[in-house]
Design a protein around this motif. Structure first.
Motif, mmCIF file in Angstrom:
data_model
loop_
_atom_site.group_PDB
_atom_site.id
_atom_site.type_symbol
_atom_site.label_atom_id
_atom_site.label_comp_id
_atom_site.label_asym_id
_atom_site.label_seq_id
_atom_site.Cartn_x
_atom_site.Cartn_y
_atom_site.Cartn_z
ATOM 1 N N ALA A 1 0.816 -1.218 0.000
ATOM 2 C CA ALA A 1 0.000 0.000 0.000
ATOM 3 C C ALA A 1 0.846 1.262 0.000
ATOM 4 C CB ALA A 1 -0.927 -0.002 1.210
ATOM 5 N N GLY A 2 2.103 1.165 0.462
ATOM 6 C CA GLY A 2 2.967 2.339 0.523
ATOM 7 C C GLY A 2 3.044 2.983 1.888
ATOM 8 N N PHE A 3 2.386 2.412 2.881
ATOM 9 C CA PHE A 3 2.425 2.973 4.230
ATOM 10 C C PHE A 3 3.762 2.682 4.915
ATOM 11 C CE2 PHE A 3 -2.305 2.130 3.865
ATOM 12 C CZ PHE A 3 -2.610 3.453 3.583
ATOM 13 N N ASP A 4 4.399 1.576 4.548
ATOM 14 C CA ASP A 4 5.741 1.240 5.031
ATOM 15 C C ASP A 4 6.651 1.061 3.828
ATOM 16 O OD1 ASP A 4 4.902 1.248 7.672
ATOM 17 O OD2 ASP A 4 4.548 -0.914 7.729
ATOM 18 N N GLN A 5 7.921 1.327 4.020
ATOM 19 C CA GLN A 5 8.897 1.158 2.954
ATOM 20 C C GLN A 5 9.749 -0.083 3.220
ATOM 21 O OE1 GLN A 5 9.374 2.980 0.032
ATOM 22 N NE2 GLN A 5 7.367 3.750 0.679
ATOM 23 N N PRO A 6 10.020 -0.885 2.209
ATOM 24 C CA PRO A 6 10.895 -2.053 2.409
ATOM 25 C C PRO A 6 12.342 -1.609 2.597
ATOM 26 C CG PRO A 6 10.364 -1.814 0.093
ATOM 27 C CD PRO A 6 9.557 -0.776 0.810
ATOM 28 N N ASP A 7 13.095 -2.369 3.358
ATOM 29 C CA ASP A 7 14.524 -2.087 3.476
ATOM 30 C C ASP A 7 15.270 -2.544 2.231
ATOM 31 O OD1 ASP A 7 14.377 -0.968 6.081
ATOM 32 O OD2 ASP A 7 14.198 -2.985 6.907
ATOM 33 N N SER A 8 14.726 -3.534 1.556
ATOM 34 C CA SER A 8 15.264 -3.965 0.266
ATOM 35 C C SER A 8 14.148 -4.672 -0.487
ATOM 36 C CB SER A 8 16.459 -4.911 0.454
ATOM 37 O OG SER A 8 16.081 -6.060 1.195
ATOM 38 N N GLY A 9 14.343 -4.827 -1.794
ATOM 39 C CA GLY A 9 13.315 -5.437 -2.622
ATOM 40 C C GLY A 9 12.441 -4.400 -3.301
ATOM 41 N N ARG A 10 11.528 -4.895 -4.157
ATOM 42 C CA ARG A 10 10.699 -3.993 -4.963
ATOM 43 C C ARG A 10 9.240 -4.417 -4.947
ATOM 44 N NH1 ARG A 10 12.172 -3.972 -10.884
ATOM 45 N NH2 ARG A 10 11.962 -6.227 -10.575
ATOM 46 N N VAL A 11 8.370 -3.420 -5.161
ATOM 47 C CA VAL A 11 6.954 -3.651 -5.429
ATOM 48 C C VAL A 11 6.707 -3.169 -6.851
ATOM 49 C CG1 VAL A 11 4.582 -3.121 -4.780
ATOM 50 C CG2 VAL A 11 6.352 -3.287 -3.008
ATOM 51 N N VAL A 12 6.295 -4.084 -7.712
ATOM 52 C CA VAL A 12 6.126 -3.769 -9.139
ATOM 53 C C VAL A 12 4.667 -4.008 -9.520
ATOM 54 C CG1 VAL A 12 6.868 -4.302 -11.486
ATOM 55 C CG2 VAL A 12 8.511 -4.447 -9.582
ATOM 56 N N LEU A 13 4.012 -2.998 -10.033
ATOM 57 C CA LEU A 13 2.612 -3.086 -10.445
ATOM 58 C C LEU A 13 2.511 -2.841 -11.941
ATOM 59 C CD1 LEU A 13 -0.359 -3.398 -9.467
ATOM 60 C CD2 LEU A 13 -0.430 -0.908 -9.269
ATOM 61 N N GLU A 14 2.001 -3.822 -12.664
ATOM 62 C CA GLU A 14 1.874 -3.740 -14.131
ATOM 63 C C GLU A 14 3.195 -3.327 -14.781
ATOM 64 O OE1 GLU A 14 -2.352 -2.708 -15.640
ATOM 65 O OE2 GLU A 14 -1.962 -1.281 -14.017
ATOM 66 N N GLY A 15 4.290 -3.924 -14.310
ATOM 67 C CA GLY A 15 5.599 -3.681 -14.891
ATOM 68 C C GLY A 15 6.291 -2.421 -14.434
ATOM 69 N N ARG A 16 5.672 -1.668 -13.539
ATOM 70 C CA ARG A 16 6.231 -0.389 -13.080
ATOM 71 C C ARG A 16 6.629 -0.497 -11.607
ATOM 72 N NH1 ARG A 16 2.529 4.819 -11.786
ATOM 73 N NH2 ARG A 16 4.169 6.357 -11.364
ATOM 74 N N ASP A 17 7.859 -0.141 -11.302
ATOM 75 C CA ASP A 17 8.335 -0.165 -9.922
ATOM 76 C C ASP A 17 7.701 0.999 -9.167
ATOM 77 O OD1 ASP A 17 9.690 -0.177 -7.518
ATOM 78 O OD2 ASP A 17 11.666 -0.504 -8.406
ATOM 79 N N ILE A 18 6.851 0.660 -8.182
ATOM 80 C CA ILE A 18 6.156 1.695 -7.412
ATOM 81 C C ILE A 18 6.681 1.779 -5.982
ATOM 82 C CG2 ILE A 18 4.063 1.506 -8.809
ATOM 83 C CD1 ILE A 18 2.813 -0.065 -6.432
ATOM 84 N N SER A 19 7.821 1.165 -5.710
ATOM 85 C CA SER A 19 8.334 1.072 -4.350
ATOM 86 C C SER A 19 8.480 2.429 -3.688
ATOM 87 C CB SER A 19 9.683 0.350 -4.343
ATOM 88 O OG SER A 19 9.591 -0.911 -4.952
ATOM 89 N N GLY A 20 8.815 3.456 -4.458
ATOM 90 C CA GLY A 20 9.043 4.776 -3.881
ATOM 91 C C GLY A 20 7.840 5.695 -3.910
ATOM 92 N N LEU A 21 6.713 5.226 -4.442
ATOM 93 C CA LEU A 21 5.532 6.083 -4.563
ATOM 94 C C LEU A 21 4.798 6.211 -3.237
ATOM 95 C CD1 LEU A 21 3.772 5.148 -7.934
ATOM 96 C CD2 LEU A 21 5.201 7.138 -7.434
ATOM 97 N N ALA A 22 4.252 7.395 -2.994
ATOM 98 C CA ALA A 22 3.403 7.614 -1.820
ATOM 99 C C ALA A 22 2.101 6.849 -1.987
ATOM 100 C CB ALA A 22 3.122 9.108 -1.657
ATOM 101 N N PRO A 23 1.424 6.489 -0.877
ATOM 102 C CA PRO A 23 0.176 5.730 -0.968
ATOM 103 C C PRO A 23 -0.858 6.365 -1.892
ATOM 104 C CG PRO A 23 0.914 5.791 1.308
ATOM 105 C CD PRO A 23 1.833 6.691 0.537
ATOM 106 N N ALA A 24 -0.996 7.669 -1.862
ATOM 107 C CA ALA A 24 -2.006 8.359 -2.664
ATOM 108 C C ALA A 24 -1.733 8.244 -4.160
ATOM 109 C CB ALA A 24 -2.082 9.832 -2.264
ATOM 110 N N LYS A 25 -0.498 7.904 -4.526
ATOM 111 C CA LYS A 25 -0.130 7.801 -5.940
ATOM 112 C C LYS A 25 -0.279 6.383 -6.488
ATOM 113 C CE LYS A 25 1.562 12.093 -6.227
ATOM 114 N NZ LYS A 25 1.014 13.121 -7.158
ATOM 115 N N ARG A 26 -0.694 5.435 -5.658
ATOM 116 C CA ARG A 26 -0.678 4.027 -6.065
ATOM 117 C C ARG A 26 -2.025 3.522 -6.586
ATOM 118 N NH1 ARG A 26 3.742 0.689 -2.506
ATOM 119 N NH2 ARG A 26 5.224 2.395 -2.275
ATOM 120 N N GLN A 27 -3.070 4.312 -6.486
ATOM 121 C CA GLN A 27 -4.390 3.927 -6.988
ATOM 122 C C GLN A 27 -4.837 2.575 -6.418
ATOM 123 O OE1 GLN A 27 -6.260 5.957 -8.514
ATOM 124 N NE2 GLN A 27 -7.984 4.684 -9.116
#
Length: 352
Positions: A50-76
């Motif tokens: 959801a973006g409320f916590d940030q991982p210390d390592s690794g990625r969150v990828v949605l539809e091929g786009r790395d969203i790991s650094g996006l704020a929760p409001a930007k993640r739809q």
């Protein structure tokens, strides 16, 4: 291509490791449950998605786009919490419209969309009621409608049913699955309740101590546990100590007696195993009948159509449980001596 990909996600709080290189792929339109006991890391993983916590390592990828650094409001993403988190001074419809208003949709579009999703969750006639005028189940439906109103790319559900009573919980569980299938929204659902996870998921992710213990379809998780933690956590199971006696013939020595277990075939003689029996696979018979084992009924629990009988195996303190039709179980009293049988394909064997 995966719709949502969690790639080697790790999270630490000081010296405590909460997630250890967790990797999961979700397909578009899939309903996946994160299942595990308190403290296993499932809610932390959801919060990272959801973006409320940030991982210390690794990625969150949605539809091929790395969203790991996006704020929760930007993640739809739409999220439903255990606490309903409704605005008490807003009606059900106004609560549902809130996310649309934040996104600056025009008033007419907000109202139209709110009516659509309230209809979808069965609350159209309660649109003008305030939260205190709604039951707990209705409030949770409003929270679900609010999450769906923004047409989220991903629906995140964090133990949304745990505060409800048993009957409402089952009803709303089934409604969530119906709505998810109707909308096709990809969904990640956190729960500690095995029945919830098994009954509504396309796949279940069992978590333990920050790692993935097993990932698979519900039937595989229940019927073919990958390890002893999954076997113990997902459903009731009798766990007896065993040693493979004959790997070619499918025989295992359990409590001093050789018994049949097809899964022993191909295993080396002398291998120590957990001999696992689910209650629905156990059959009880008269004490003079030939049986794999024998024992004494020491407890019974009535569940309506089914009755659970706990049997202490003769010669020890180990027990198995049989789930029987209540009509059949009525003739077996506590203290009765019984034979214990199963189909040779039923026992699961895990190397000890």
């Amino acid at each position: 291509m995966s719709y949502l990909q969690l790639d080697a996600v790790a999270k630490h709080y000081g010296s405590r490791t909460v997630l250890r290189d967790v990797s999961i792929d979700l397909k578009a339109g899939e309903f996946v449950s994160l299942l595990g006991p308190s403290g296993c890391g499932k809610t932390t993983l959801l919060r990272i998605v959801a973006g409320f916590d940030q991982p210390d390592s690794g990625r969150v990828v949605l539809e091929g786009r790395d969203i790991s650094g996006l704020a929760p409001a930007k993640r739809q993403m739409g999220m439903v919490f255990q606490a309903y988190s409704l605005f008490p001074n807003m009606t059900a419809q106004e609560n549902v419209q809130f996310g649309l208003r934040v996104r600056r949709q025009d008033a007419a579009a907000q109202q139209k969309r709110a009516r659509e999703v309230l209809e979808l969750v069965g609350l159209a006639e309660h649109a003008q009621k305030y939260p205190h005028q709604l039951s707990g189940g209705q409030q949770q439906r409003v929270a679900l409608a609010r999450a769906l109103a923004i047409s989220p790319a991903l629906l995140l559900l964090d133990e949304p049913l745990s505060a409800l009573d048993a009957k409402v919980r089952v009803q709303l569980r089934d409604e969530i699955r119906r709505i998810q299938q109707e909308t096709g929204v990809t969904t990640l659902f956190v729960t500690h309740d095995q029945e919830e996870a098994l009954s509504i998921s396309d796949r279940v992710v069992v978590m333990h101590d920050g790692v993935l213990a097993q990932v698979g379809e519900p039937a595989a998780i229940y019927g073919e546990p990958a390890n002893i933690f999954v076997a113990r956590f997902v459903g009731a199971v009798a766990e007896l100590p065993g040693v493979v006696a004959d790997g070619s013939g499918g025989m295992v020595t359990v409590l001093g007696r050789q018994v049949a277990a097809s899964r022993a075939r191909g295993m080396a003689a002398g291998t120590r195993v957990y001999f696992l029996l689910r209650p629905e696979t156990v059959r009880l018979g008269p004490p003079d009948a030939a049986g794999m084992l024998h024992g004494t009924v020491i407890a019974r629990t009535f569940f309506g159509a089914l009755t659970s009988l706990k049997v202490e195996i003769t010669g020890g303190t180990d027990c198995v449980t049989a789930a029987m039709a209540s009509g059949d179980a009525a003739n077996i009293a506590i203290g009765s001596t019984v034979s214990v049988n199963w189909d040779p394909d039923s026992p699961r064997l895990l190397v000890a």
